[in-house]
Design an enzyme around this catalytic site. Structure first.
Site, PDB file in Angstrom:
ATOM      1  N   ASN A  75      -4.166  13.274   6.540  1.00  0.00           N
ATOM      2  CA  ASN A  75      -4.213  12.773   5.176  1.00  0.00           C
ATOM      3  C   ASN A  75      -2.822  12.744   4.561  1.00  0.00           C
ATOM      4  O   ASN A  75      -2.021  13.650   4.762  1.00  0.00           O
ATOM      5  CB  ASN A  75      -5.120  13.662   4.315  1.00  0.00           C
ATOM      6  CG  ASN A  75      -6.561  13.594   4.788  1.00  0.00           C
ATOM      7  OD1 ASN A  75      -7.332  12.770   4.329  1.00  0.00           O
ATOM      8  ND2 ASN A  75      -6.928  14.449   5.736  1.00  0.00           N
TER       9      ASN A  75
ATOM     10  N   GLU B 120     -18.376  11.806   6.387  1.00  0.00           N
ATOM     11  CA  GLU B 120     -17.255  12.729   6.241  1.00  0.00           C
ATOM     12  C   GLU B 120     -17.411  13.930   7.169  1.00  0.00           C
ATOM     13  O   GLU B 120     -18.502  14.461   7.350  1.00  0.00           O
ATOM     14  CB  GLU B 120     -17.148  13.208   4.791  1.00  0.00           C
ATOM     15  CG  GLU B 120     -15.908  14.039   4.522  1.00  0.00           C
ATOM     16  CD  GLU B 120     -15.777  14.431   3.061  1.00  0.00           C
ATOM     17  OE1 GLU B 120     -14.658  14.766   2.644  1.00  0.00           O
ATOM     18  OE2 GLU B 120     -16.793  14.408   2.338  1.00  0.00           O
TER      19      GLU B 120
ATOM     20  N   SER C 201      -2.738  -8.579  -1.643  1.00  0.00           N
ATOM     21  CA  SER C 201      -2.814  -8.322  -3.077  1.00  0.00           C
ATOM     22  C   SER C 201      -1.554  -8.846  -3.757  1.00  0.00           C
ATOM     23  O   SER C 201      -0.444  -8.395  -3.476  1.00  0.00           O
ATOM     24  CB  SER C 201      -2.949  -6.817  -3.349  1.00  0.00           C
ATOM     25  OG  SER C 201      -2.712  -6.530  -4.714  1.00  0.00           O
TER      26      SER C 201
ATOM     27  N   SER D  66      -2.242   4.496  12.441  1.00  0.00           N
ATOM     28  CA  SER D  66      -3.604   4.956  12.684  1.00  0.00           C
ATOM     29  C   SER D  66      -3.858   6.257  11.925  1.00  0.00           C
ATOM     30  O   SER D  66      -3.076   6.647  11.058  1.00  0.00           O
ATOM     31  CB  SER D  66      -3.854   5.131  14.181  1.00  0.00           C
ATOM     32  OG  SER D  66      -5.238   5.298  14.434  1.00  0.00           O
TER      33      SER D  66
ATOM     34  N   LYS E 220      -8.803  10.277  11.683  1.00  0.00           N
ATOM     35  CA  LYS E 220     -10.234   9.966  11.609  1.00  0.00           C
ATOM     36  C   LYS E 220     -10.697   9.106  12.786  1.00  0.00           C
ATOM     37  O   LYS E 220     -11.896   8.896  12.976  1.00  0.00           O
ATOM     38  CB  LYS E 220     -10.556   9.279  10.277  1.00  0.00           C
ATOM     39  CG  LYS E 220     -10.392  10.217   9.076  1.00  0.00           C
ATOM     40  CD  LYS E 220     -10.655   9.517   7.772  1.00  0.00           C
ATOM     41  CE  LYS E 220     -10.590  10.498   6.605  1.00  0.00           C
ATOM     42  NZ  LYS E 220      -9.298  11.176   6.478  1.00  0.00           N
TER      43      LYS E 220
ATOM     44  N   GLY F 207       0.812  -1.216   0.000  1.00  0.00           N
ATOM     45  CA  GLY F 207       0.000   0.000   0.000  1.00  0.00           C
ATOM     46  C   GLY F 207       0.842   1.261   0.000  1.00  0.00           C
ATOM     47  O   GLY F 207       2.078   1.222  -0.012  1.00  0.00           O
TER      48      GLY F 207
ATOM     49  N   LYS G 248      -9.113   2.064   4.227  1.00  0.00           N
ATOM     50  CA  LYS G 248      -9.025   3.443   4.711  1.00  0.00           C
ATOM     51  C   LYS G 248      -9.982   4.411   4.037  1.00  0.00           C
ATOM     52  O   LYS G 248     -10.141   5.535   4.494  1.00  0.00           O
ATOM     53  CB  LYS G 248      -7.594   3.963   4.515  1.00  0.00           C
ATOM     54  CG  LYS G 248      -7.141   3.973   3.059  1.00  0.00           C
ATOM     55  CD  LYS G 248      -5.710   4.417   2.919  1.00  0.00           C
ATOM     56  CE  LYS G 248      -5.275   4.447   1.466  1.00  0.00           C
ATOM     57  NZ  LYS G 248      -3.882   4.850   1.292  1.00  0.00           N
TER      58      LYS G 248
ATOM     59  N   SER H 199      -1.077   9.483  -1.801  1.00  0.00           N
ATOM     60  CA  SER H 199      -1.555   8.114  -1.641  1.00  0.00           C
ATOM     61  C   SER H 199      -2.785   7.904  -2.507  1.00  0.00           C
ATOM     62  O   SER H 199      -3.356   8.843  -3.065  1.00  0.00           O
ATOM     63  CB  SER H 199      -1.893   7.846  -0.174  1.00  0.00           C
ATOM     64  OG  SER H 199      -3.015   8.629   0.222  1.00  0.00           O
TER      65      SER H 199
END
Length: 613
Positions: free
Chosen positions: A446, A548, A311, A404, A407, A287, A365, A450
């Site tokens: 954020n 959100e 994956s 973490s 959020k 990731g 996420k 990504s």
């Protein structure tokens, strides 16, 4: 005549052949008229001579490549080839006329006509090149280079053969360079920029300042924001050292430039503390955060790096990348295809490889995605973490760091609540007496660049001509770069005492609308709104997505403690004891297996995750 440029190549070639034939006939008429000293009309055996000119010239012109040349790039070599072709043609024509000696056909025509034809063909090639060059100038990107130093001069040299950019000048802060020129290109002062852009019609401005400090780059970029030009940048000095500067080397401004603040400087000793000479396991290794963690860890000299991801493609990609970076026999890379939701598989990996440190980055996420698939989100984010914690305890892993998110603070969505639940698991387990593993978690905002980040999204939308979509005019977010995030995780883990919640002092949050406007301006476009209805890019407000927030927070309480790193803080967050938490986890597991979103939400509320109603 612009439509000629869009003809097929065969049609363009036929046009040139016909043009040469017409010029050959005209040259023959002029040769006869000059020789006879009167306006001439062919008669008798003169007609075959007119026909013979194109018949003799065509195969010679073809053989010497006159119809393979591209007019746009005609130069001295092409003109020499034209001279050779006409010379061969003239010699052949004169020989024929000397041999056959037709009545009424002066032999001197065999000299005059090729000379006139050479003048006509050479002029037609030169005029065609001038017309095409003028046309390409009108369509090329008009460029100013900010920086008249070595990098700027090297870039200008690399542009000399391209048709994509038309270099108009240099901009430099050094007053000794202003007013001078580099290879004939003038150097201007920064104060002249607004007038220059308006007068020259500049479309692009390239920052050729690879050694400038980030602070200086920010100052320059802020001064350029109001100009209607696209601002781009060069790669670093290492890339420039190769001497290969092409159009493809020019990049959009990097994320640090858009962020507008200095990245957090890492502490080398903290980075190495739990990594050098150790066996390290990273979950979610393929990731955005996991892969950067692996890159950073590899640079600290571990003996073995275990890459865990569910994956296959992501795992293959990061394994191949790291192998290319790896010095011979420096570290053993082990790609492990596995899901953290499989407790037996996680326990087997820890038993087999005995990692000293675990960095748990595997998580779902994306807020709307987890909101729509709550059961899967809980299984991965909560119980995947629990599986890793149990494996770490059973096989006495020394350090465990959970990646973490902000959020998790007073979450308004299931994703955030699932991450807070994962934090609480670590806190409750770490609070047990004689815990063999130092558990910690790192909470940050954020990550720019990504998957799902706003900057790649905004870039795609601006490139497509808009609109740029923002959920709400007041929405703000904390931001950091991927390397910053990875370095923070590694350094915080090294400072852990057990049950720690670390967070980064990220400065002031950034308004997403302001970021969108900044990116539009720096791309050389303007924002279309009520005051500017004819501008380029519209910003559309789409409304907050399910779950959100308008504003993100990094702390639940207001009492962070400092650490040895000036930009890392230690939060003090309340959590329920394991006896209470384990009971809630049992109910949460059942609800997740059923995919019962309502029950999941009720349990998360009851478990004191801070989930907002």
């Amino acid at each position: 005549m612009d439509h000629l440029l869009h003809w097929p190549r065969a049609a363009k070639r036929l046009f040139v052949v016909v043009l040469d034939a017409c010029m050959g006939l005209l040259a023959m008429w002029l040769a006869f008229s000059l020789r006879l000293e009167m306006l001439h009309w062919p008669e008798g055996l003169q007609w075959p001579v007119y026909a013979m000119g194109p018949v003799l010239a065509f195969p010679i012109f073809v053989k010497l490549g006159l119809y393979r040349a591209i007019f746009r790039y005609t130069g001295i070599t092409a003109l020499i080839a034209t001279g050779k072709a006409v010379a061969w043609y003239g010699a052949l024509l004169l020989a024929v006329l000397l041999i056959v000696q037709w009545e009424g056909v002066p032999r001197s025509v065999g000299i005059l006509q090729p000379l006139i034809l050479l003048l006509m063909v050479g002029s037609s090639r030169a005029l065609g090149w001038l017309w095409l060059a003028g046309h390409s100038h009108s369509t090329r990107h008009r460029l100013l280079i900010y920086g008249a130093g070595h990098a700027g001069a090297q870039t200008a040299a690399g542009l000399s053969g391209t048709q994509y950019y038309l270099l108009q000048g240099f901009i430099d802060d050094d007053p000794e360079k202003v007013g001078r020129s580099i290879n004939g290109v003038p150097v201007y002062a920064p104060s002249a920029l607004p007038l220059l852009v308006q007068r020259l019609g500049t479309t692009d401005l390239l920052l050729a300042l690879p050694s400038a400090t980030r602070q200086r780059r920010h100052q320059i970029i802020d001064n350029l924001r109001e100009l209607p030009v696209r601002i781009r940048t060069l790669p670093g000095l290492t890339d420039l050292a190769s001497g290969r500067v092409t159009v493809t080397d020019f990049q959009d401004l990097d994320i640090e430039d858009l962020l507008g603040r200095e990245p957090v400087a890492p502490d080398p000793e903290l980075l190495r503390r739990n990594l050098a000479g150790k066996t390290v396991l990273v979950t979610g290794a393929g990731g955005s955060i996991g892969s950067e963690l692996c890159r950073q860890i590899l640079g600290q000299g571990p003996t073995q790096l275990l890459l865990v991801d569910h994956s296959e493609y992501a795992l293959y990609s990061i394994h191949q990348e790291l192998q290319a970076l790896l010095p011979h026999n420096a570290c053993t890379l082990v790609p492990l295809l596995a899901s953290v939701t499989n407790p037996q598989r996680m326990a087997d990996l820890c038993r087999t490889y005995r990692p000293d440190s675990i960095y748990h980055a595997a998580a779902y996420k994306h807020v709307p995605m987890v909101e729509a698939n709550a059961g899967e989100g809980i299984s991965n984010n909560v119980f995947g973490t629990l599986n890793m914690v149990r494996a770490a305890l059973e096989y006495k892993v020394a350090h465990f760091v959970l990646v973490s998110t902000d959020k998790a603070v007073r979450p308004t969505n299931i994703m955030g609540a699932s991450k807070r639940m994962a934090e609480m698991i670590l806190q409750a387990v770490a609070a047990a007496p004689h815990c063999p593993t130092r558990f910690s978690m790192v909470r940050f905002g954020n990550v720019l660049g990504s998957s799902g980040s706003v900057i790649p999204l905004f870039r795609r939308q601006i490139a497509a001509g808009g609109p740029v979509t923002v959920t709400h005019p007041e929405v703000t977010r904390y931001f950091m770069t991927i390397p910053e995030a990875a370095q923070l995780v590694l350094q915080a883990g090294a400072m852990a005492q057990g049950g720690d919640v670390f967070l980064l002092d990220m400065g002031q949050p950034i308004q997403i609308l302001a970021l969108a406007r900044r990116m539009v301006a720096l791309s050389g476009r303007s924002v279309r709104d009520a005051e500017h209805p004819n501008a380029d890019i519209e910003i559309v407000f789409t409304g907050l997505r399910p779950g959100e927030k308008l504003y993100e927070e990094l702390l639940i309480g207001n009492n962070p403690l400092p650490t040895s790193h000036p930009r890392i803080l230690r939060a003090q967050e309340k959590f329920p004891p394991w006896s209470t938490l384990s009971h809630e986890l049992d109910g949460l597991w059942d609800a997740a297996q059923r995919g019962d979103t309502l029950a999941i939400r009720q349990i998360l509320l009851r478990a004191d995750t801070g989930l907002q109603h």
